[in-house]
Design a protein around this motif. Structure first.
Motif, PDB file in Angstrom:
ATOM      1  N   TRP A  17       0.820  -1.216   0.000  1.00 47.81           N
ATOM      2  CA  TRP A  17       0.000   0.000   0.000  1.00 47.81           C
ATOM      3  C   TRP A  17       0.856   1.269   0.000  1.00 47.81           C
ATOM      4  CZ3 TRP A  17      -4.413  -0.268  -1.951  1.00 47.81           C
ATOM      5  CH2 TRP A  17      -5.250  -1.376  -1.755  1.00 47.81           C
ATOM      6  N   ALA A  21       0.412   3.788  -3.108  1.00 45.22           N
ATOM      7  CA  ALA A  21       0.083   5.210  -2.949  1.00 45.22           C
ATOM      8  C   ALA A  21       1.134   6.087  -3.610  1.00 45.22           C
ATOM      9  CB  ALA A  21      -0.034   5.549  -1.463  1.00 45.22           C
ATOM     10  N   LEU A  25       0.268   8.594  -6.734  1.00 47.73           N
ATOM     11  CA  LEU A  25       0.468  10.035  -6.652  1.00 47.73           C
ATOM     12  C   LEU A  25       1.489  10.514  -7.690  1.00 47.73           C
ATOM     13  CD1 LEU A  25       0.391  10.315  -2.773  1.00 47.73           C
ATOM     14  CD2 LEU A  25      -1.309  11.243  -4.370  1.00 47.73           C
ATOM     15  N   ALA A 146      -1.682   1.189  -9.705  1.00 48.40           N
ATOM     16  CA  ALA A 146      -1.852   2.478  -9.032  1.00 48.40           C
ATOM     17  C   ALA A 146      -1.729   3.633 -10.011  1.00 48.40           C
ATOM     18  CB  ALA A 146      -0.818   2.624  -7.920  1.00 48.40           C
ATOM     19  N   LEU A 184       2.434  11.410   2.165  1.00 43.51           N
ATOM     20  CA  LEU A 184       2.687   9.972   2.148  1.00 43.51           C
ATOM     21  C   LEU A 184       3.918   9.599   2.960  1.00 43.51           C
ATOM     22  CD1 LEU A 184       2.037   7.148   1.009  1.00 43.51           C
ATOM     23  CD2 LEU A 184       3.397   7.755  -1.012  1.00 43.51           C
ATOM     24  N   TYR A 187       3.216   8.013   6.297  1.00 41.13           N
ATOM     25  CA  TYR A 187       2.856   6.589   6.265  1.00 41.13           C
ATOM     26  C   TYR A 187       4.102   5.730   6.080  1.00 41.13           C
ATOM     27  CZ  TYR A 187       0.742   2.201   4.723  1.00 41.13           C
ATOM     28  OH  TYR A 187       0.392   0.883   4.605  1.00 41.13           O
TER      29      TYR A 187
END
Length: 434
Positions: A17, A21, A25, A146, A184, A187
């Motif tokens: 994940w 992400a 992006l 993604a 991000l 994370y």
């Protein structure tokens, strides 16, 4: 298809994940430019060749960023490099919103490219070293999907901004939103962990980043590096020849409005996601080489039909699905293939070089499309360039070995410190070592 995710460790899922992400992006930031090309041309009074030059310069700088980040990830770690590159490309995307001239935008897009290319290189190696061998193809193909999610977000942002704001303001707002990926990093810092690797011996002399890059030209891997670079060139050249100019082709030659253009792009984007997922399944089913060759040949046929046949708008809408579907298969395959071709001590460097050399060499394709459009239709220029690029990819991949099911090779230090089987297990299951 998703069994690997259910059976994966919490670290494998978090890494998936985090990279998903990041790549999504990335796509949001990159695809915003392709959508805003008509407005940027009008704002600065430039022609198609100059607009293509912005795309070309960004690709060159992203390739250099991928080379440097790949080598850096072999030195300071995959996760730290990932954080640095995310902050870099988010910051310079944001600054593009304030460009007051064509030269300023050119420089800022070039700087943005450094982070964009570096983020993919660090994330791809991190994924490969974290996911188990039997599921590596599926996981890395799925994470490439993604791109479709970020691309879709860019189209939604484009439709909203250009429907509600004057065009010269709308494209600036789009770039301003590009700061969001910086979040991000929070994370990544909390949830991602560096794959376990045996530290190099203190007796080994430290080398510069450029010396690290030069290692991929050692006799034992130079053939792999050269063919991999050619494959990257074909894969990127075909994709960027199509996708850089597709919105302009739809609006200028097909005379579609902003909202209708978004509808056609939506079909391509959904198909791109489906193509990534299909490629992810086929990678572990039929192998890397057959999968890439199949998608490359299908791309040639589809893109020529899409831009050169006298299709109605409805027929173009329908054909947009296979166009996006087959365009997805090759980039969804490269991460797994390139990682499996290099040993761990130069894996980041090798992956970053092959993938991103393709970006440098392919930078000429968007520029060439713009130049050729002066003497022929934009659609014809797109079709010819894309067919040449995908043909190159199809030939190159057939010269590489099949790597399906191959365990990632350990470094010489790891081989000396533990049996190969144990080293392979540690690389494929990083949480098992303490």
């Amino acid at each position: 298809m998703f069994t690997w995710y259910k059976r994966g460790t919490p670290l494998e899922r978090s890494t998936f994940w985090g990279c998903f992400a990041g790549w999504g992006l990335d796509a949001l930031d990159v695809q915003m430019f392709t959508l805003a090309i008509p407005a940027i041309i009008a704002a600065y009074g430039i022609d198609h060749t100059q607009a293509g030059a912005i795309s070309g310069v960004t690709l060159v700088s992203s390739a250099m960023g991928g080379w440097l980040a790949g080598a850096l990830s072999d030195r300071i770690g995959r996760v730290r490099t990932l954080q640095i590159t995310i902050l870099w490309f988010a910051g310079f995307t944001f600054l593009c919103a304030f460009a007051q001239s064509f030269p300023q935008l050119l420089v800022l897009k070039a700087l943005q490219g450094f982070g964009f290319g570096g983020e993919w290189a660090a994330g791809a190696v991190l994924m490969a070293e974290t996911i188990s061998t039997e599921h590596r193809g599926k996981a890395m193909g799925a994470v490439q999907s993604a791109w479709a999610v970020g691309w879709g977000g860019a189209v939604l942002l484009y439709a909203a901004a250009f429907s509600w704001l004057p065009s010269d303001t709308a494209w600036r707002v789009m770039f301003g939103v590009g700061l969001l990926p910086a979040l991000l990093v929070l994370y990544v810092r909390r949830n991602l962990r560096e794959p376990v690797r045996v530290a190099p011996s203190r007796a080994e002399p430290a080398v510069s980043v450029w010396a690290q890059i030069a290692q991929v030209f050692q006799p034992r891997v130079i053939k792999t590096t050269v063919i991999g670079a050619i494959l990257g060139t074909g894969a990127h050249g075909g994709y960027y020849a199509i996708m850089t100019w597709l919105p302009t082709f739809l609006s200028k030659e097909r005379h579609l409005s902003v909202l209708n253009t978004g509808g056609y792009l939506a079909v391509v984007i959904v198909a791109f996601w489906c193509g990534c997922m299909a490629s992810a399944y086929l990678l572990d089913r039929i192998g890397r080489r057959r999968n890439i060759a199949f998608f490359a040949f299908s791309c040639i046929v589809t893109v020529l039909a899409y831009v050169m046949l006298p299709l109605s708008n409805t027929q173009m809408l329908v054909l947009g699905f296979p166009l996006g579907f087959f365009a997805a298969g090759i980039p969804a395959s490269l991460g797994a293939l390139f990682n499996e071709l290099y040993p761990a001590d130069m894996r980041g460097t090798g992956v970053g070089f092959c993938y991103n050399f393709g970006r440098i060499a392919s930078a000429g394709f968007p520029v060439l499309v713009g130049y050729m459009s002066h003497s022929m239709s934009l659609g014809a220029a797109i079709g010819i360039d894309a067919a040449i690029a995908y043909g190159l990819a199809m030939v190159a991949v057939l010269l590489l070995p099949e790597t399906r099911g191959k365990r990632l090779r350990p470094t010489a230090v790891e081989q000396a410190s533990q049996p190969v089987a144990d080293a392979d297990f540690a690389l494929d299951h990083p949480r098992s070592q303490r």
